[in-house]
Design a protein around this motif. Structure first.
Motif, PDB file in Angstrom:
ATOM      1  N   SER A  72      34.312  37.353  31.939  1.00  0.00           N
ATOM      2  CA  SER A  72      34.433  37.293  33.401  1.00  0.00           C
ATOM      3  C   SER A  72      33.997  38.606  34.031  1.00  0.00           C
ATOM      4  O   SER A  72      33.296  38.611  35.050  1.00  0.00           O
ATOM      5  N   PHE A  73      34.400  39.713  33.421  1.00  0.00           N
ATOM      6  CA  PHE A  73      34.020  41.026  33.945  1.00  0.00           C
ATOM      7  C   PHE A  73      32.514  41.235  33.838  1.00  0.00           C
ATOM      8  O   PHE A  73      31.872  41.726  34.777  1.00  0.00           O
ATOM      9  N   ALA A  74      31.936  40.847  32.700  1.00  0.00           N
ATOM     10  CA  ALA A  74      30.486  41.001  32.516  1.00  0.00           C
ATOM     11  C   ALA A  74      29.712  40.146  33.520  1.00  0.00           C
ATOM     12  O   ALA A  74      28.727  40.610  34.121  1.00  0.00           O
ATOM     13  N   ALA A  75      30.155  38.907  33.726  1.00  0.00           N
ATOM     14  CA  ALA A  75      29.468  38.026  34.675  1.00  0.00           C
ATOM     15  C   ALA A  75      29.583  38.558  36.098  1.00  0.00           C
ATOM     16  O   ALA A  75      28.601  38.539  36.863  1.00  0.00           O
ATOM     17  N   ALA A  76      30.774  39.035  36.467  1.00  0.00           N
ATOM     18  CA  ALA A  76      30.961  39.584  37.813  1.00  0.00           C
ATOM     19  C   ALA A  76      30.133  40.845  38.020  1.00  0.00           C
ATOM     20  O   ALA A  76      29.591  41.078  39.112  1.00  0.00           O
ATOM     21  N   ALA A 206      34.196  37.128  42.648  1.00  0.00           N
ATOM     22  CA  ALA A 206      33.492  36.515  41.510  1.00  0.00           C
ATOM     23  C   ALA A 206      34.298  36.662  40.227  1.00  0.00           C
ATOM     24  O   ALA A 206      34.353  35.737  39.403  1.00  0.00           O
ATOM     25  N   PHE A 207      34.919  37.802  40.052  1.00  0.00           N
ATOM     26  CA  PHE A 207      35.729  38.042  38.853  1.00  0.00           C
ATOM     27  C   PHE A 207      36.950  37.134  38.827  1.00  0.00           C
ATOM     28  O   PHE A 207      37.261  36.515  37.797  1.00  0.00           O
ATOM     29  N   ALA A 208      37.632  37.021  39.965  1.00  0.00           N
ATOM     30  CA  ALA A 208      38.805  36.156  40.041  1.00  0.00           C
ATOM     31  C   ALA A 208      38.433  34.694  39.827  1.00  0.00           C
ATOM     32  O   ALA A 208      39.168  33.948  39.168  1.00  0.00           O
ATOM     33  N   ARG A 209      37.305  34.287  40.385  1.00  0.00           N
ATOM     34  CA  ARG A 209      36.850  32.908  40.211  1.00  0.00           C
ATOM     35  C   ARG A 209      36.513  32.625  38.740  1.00  0.00           C
ATOM     36  O   ARG A 209      36.817  31.541  38.222  1.00  0.00           O
ATOM     37  N   ALA A 210      35.914  33.601  38.075  1.00  0.00           N
ATOM     38  CA  ALA A 210      35.517  33.408  36.684  1.00  0.00           C
ATOM     39  C   ALA A 210      36.724  33.336  35.755  1.00  0.00           C
ATOM     40  O   ALA A 210      36.688  32.613  34.747  1.00  0.00           O
ATOM     41  N   PHE A 260      46.910  42.498  37.868  1.00  0.00           N
ATOM     42  CA  PHE A 260      46.813  43.929  37.588  1.00  0.00           C
ATOM     43  C   PHE A 260      45.369  44.415  37.708  1.00  0.00           C
ATOM     44  O   PHE A 260      45.102  45.465  38.299  1.00  0.00           O
ATOM     45  N   ILE A 261      44.431  43.649  37.157  1.00  0.00           N
ATOM     46  CA  ILE A 261      43.018  44.045  37.211  1.00  0.00           C
ATOM     47  C   ILE A 261      42.511  44.046  38.647  1.00  0.00           C
ATOM     48  O   ILE A 261      41.835  44.988  39.086  1.00  0.00           O
ATOM     49  N   LEU A 262      42.845  42.999  39.410  1.00  0.00           N
ATOM     50  CA  LEU A 262      42.410  42.928  40.807  1.00  0.00           C
ATOM     51  C   LEU A 262      43.059  44.033  41.637  1.00  0.00           C
ATOM     52  O   LEU A 262      42.424  44.600  42.533  1.00  0.00           O
ATOM     53  N   LEU A 263      44.315  44.345  41.333  1.00  0.00           N
ATOM     54  CA  LEU A 263      44.988  45.446  42.030  1.00  0.00           C
ATOM     55  C   LEU A 263      44.299  46.769  41.734  1.00  0.00           C
ATOM     56  O   LEU A 263      44.135  47.611  42.635  1.00  0.00           O
ATOM     57  N   LEU A 264      43.866  46.937  40.501  1.00  0.00           N
ATOM     58  CA  LEU A 264      43.142  48.151  40.125  1.00  0.00           C
ATOM     59  C   LEU A 264      41.815  48.246  40.860  1.00  0.00           C
ATOM     60  O   LEU A 264      41.431  49.319  41.355  1.00  0.00           O
ATOM     61  N   ILE A 265      41.102  47.123  40.964  1.00  0.00           N
ATOM     62  CA  ILE A 265      39.814  47.101  41.665  1.00  0.00           C
ATOM     63  C   ILE A 265      40.004  47.448  43.143  1.00  0.00           C
ATOM     64  O   ILE A 265      39.267  48.260  43.711  1.00  0.00           O
ATOM     65  N   HIS A 266      41.004  46.846  43.775  1.00  0.00           N
ATOM     66  CA  HIS A 266      41.263  47.137  45.185  1.00  0.00           C
ATOM     67  C   HIS A 266      41.740  48.578  45.375  1.00  0.00           C
ATOM     68  O   HIS A 266      41.469  49.192  46.409  1.00  0.00           O
ATOM     69  N   GLY A 267      42.449  49.111  44.375  1.00  0.00           N
ATOM     70  CA  GLY A 267      42.856  50.512  44.451  1.00  0.00           C
ATOM     71  C   GLY A 267      41.660  51.447  44.430  1.00  0.00           C
ATOM     72  O   GLY A 267      41.612  52.433  45.168  1.00  0.00           O
TER      73      GLY A 267
END
Length: 281
Positions: A72-76, A206-210, A260-267
């Motif tokens: 998901s991370f690679a695709a995003a 895109a990451f969340a959707r994947a 946690f990952i999305l929170l890190l990205i928004h941070g």
């Protein structure tokens, strides 16, 4: 007297119907989001600490979770790069067939994901129209999973970045060119800082959707345990076995990790925005 005056001013500042609108909003969000998500945690808690730990430390579950997050991370990440390029072309250039291309971008939103998965598998299987000419195996490998996730995630980046590019003033680019900046310097030092929040938002979407994608991946992945088995498939397998508590536990683990990952990205996005504001001041 002063309290009455302050209360009157406060009432004037609030838009008419605020109380009713807020109440409807809270009820709707609770019914659609909060209550269903809380049930996931309730079902997970019913397993007890030992049962939850057993599910969380299962080697097959952890391997599927690792595969889901990395693909998901690679695709995003790929979508973030090519999405900016496609959005730039659509926003800045006029050419024949532009409206058709613009409409095709939204096709993954409307197309059933299972249909997309079948089509991609047919094309990229070892005997497929495209796969037979490739020197690497795409279908039934993590590469195929990434390909499917790119397909369903690309519209999120383009539709997020495109309006921002259209709103950029070309005079800023002309001023940078007059001052002697190269095109690369103009992009990285003038345009990219303005586009970065939108790119990060598109990347997050895109990451969340994947992470939760199932239909388009389940066909092209091959679902080989410890190799191409994704976490949503693990959840579906648990449900088919009527193990609702185990499915809820896997979903809870995936939900916590995704949050946690999305929170890190928004941070990171918030930190960059703050640094930019300090620099401007």
């Amino acid at each position: 007297m002063k309290k009455a005056h302050a209360a009157a001013n406060k009432r004037k500042r609030i838009l008419p119907g605020f109380g009713l609108s807020l109440g409807v909003t809270l009820v709707y969000v609770s019914a659609i989001v909060v209550i269903p998500l809380s049930m996931v945690f309730i079902w997970t808690a019913s397993l007890g600490a030992e049962g939850i730990w057993k599910v969380f430390t299962d080697a097959r579950v952890l391997k599927s979770l690792q595969l889901t997050v990395t693909t998901s991370f690679a695709a995003a990440l790929i979508n973030a790069g090519f999405g900016v390029l496609i959005a730039w072309v659509l926003a800045r250039y006029t050419f024949h067939g532009k409206k058709i291309l613009d409409a095709l971008i939204d096709l993954p939103f409307a197309l059933p994901t299972a249909v997309a998965g079948i089509a991609l598998t047919t094309l990229y299987s070892p005997n497929g129209w495209i796969g037979q000419f490739l020197h690497i195996k795409v279908a039934y490998t993590p590469i195929g999973i990434i390909l499917a996730l790119i397909f369903i995630g690309i519209p999120f980046v383009i539709r997020t970045v495109q309006p921002v590019i259209e709103g950029l003033q070309q005079e800023v680019e002309e001023a940078a060119a007059i001052l002697g900046a190269t095109r690369r310097q103009t992009f990285f030092h003038v345009l990219l800082p303005a586009l970065f929040p939108a790119v990060m938002t598109g990347f997050s979407l895109a990451f969340a959707r994947a992470l939760g994608e199932y239909g388009s991946v389940v066909f092209i992945a091959g679902n080989i345990p410890f190799k191409t088995e994704i976490t949503p498939l693990m959840i579906m397998s648990k449900l088919e076995q009527y193990d609702y508590h185990g499915a809820a536990a896997i979903a809870c683990l995936m939900l916590l990790l995704s949050f946690f990952i999305l929170l890190l990205i928004h941070g990171i996005q918030w930190y960059v925005e703050r640094k930019k504001q300090v620099y401007v001041r």
